[in-house]
Design a protein around this motif. Sequence first.
Motif, mmCIF file in Angstrom:
data_model
loop_
_atom_site.group_PDB
_atom_site.id
_atom_site.type_symbol
_atom_site.label_atom_id
_atom_site.label_comp_id
_atom_site.label_asym_id
_atom_site.label_seq_id
_atom_site.Cartn_x
_atom_site.Cartn_y
_atom_site.Cartn_z
ATOM 1 N N GLU A 1 125.627 46.653 57.463
ATOM 2 C CA GLU A 1 124.549 46.055 56.668
ATOM 3 C C GLU A 1 123.950 44.979 57.557
ATOM 4 N N SER B 1 120.670 42.293 58.278
ATOM 5 C CA SER B 1 119.473 41.640 57.727
ATOM 6 C C SER B 1 118.852 40.725 58.767
ATOM 7 N N HIS C 1 120.739 49.444 56.003
ATOM 8 C CA HIS C 1 122.083 49.953 55.710
ATOM 9 C C HIS C 1 122.345 51.183 56.571
ATOM 10 N N GLU D 1 130.052 39.566 60.570
ATOM 11 C CA GLU D 1 131.327 39.804 59.897
ATOM 12 C C GLU D 1 131.943 41.025 60.561
ATOM 13 N N ARG E 1 128.751 43.568 59.053
ATOM 14 C CA ARG E 1 127.630 42.902 58.385
ATOM 15 C C ARG E 1 127.057 41.877 59.349
ATOM 16 N N ASP F 1 123.762 39.024 59.718
ATOM 17 C CA ASP F 1 122.651 38.323 59.109
ATOM 18 C C ASP F 1 122.024 37.410 60.154
#
Length: 122
Positions: A42, A44, A60, A110, A118, A120
């Motif tokens: 994921e 972003s 995703h 992460e 993940r 971000d």
Amino acid sequence: MAAFPQLSARVTMDEAFAARWYAAWNARDLDAILALYHEDIEFSSPFVSALGFGPMGVLHGVGMLRAYIDAALSRVTELRFEPIALCAGARGHSVIYRNHSGVFVVETHEMDGGRIVRADAF
């Protein structure tokens, strides 16, 4: 750090990973970049929307990430990340860098099984 050997080992792992991450991005090596990310990533970033990959700025899966990175590398030929700092945490780390435009960026990763699950970017 000698009083906390597990923390020291974790920071060393994060430093080694960050070095591979910067090397892959700065080499503009799409396959090397994608090898750092979990297939269920994921991701972003404000640039996701700017490049037309969805209004919410979130991707995703590694297939979407591949398309996004390929577009970014094609569109921004001078793309380069200059390392500034690394902050290690319990489930991952944050890389702080200056991009090709001179903008400071924080990207939090992460980790799961040695790959980013993940990410971000801010």
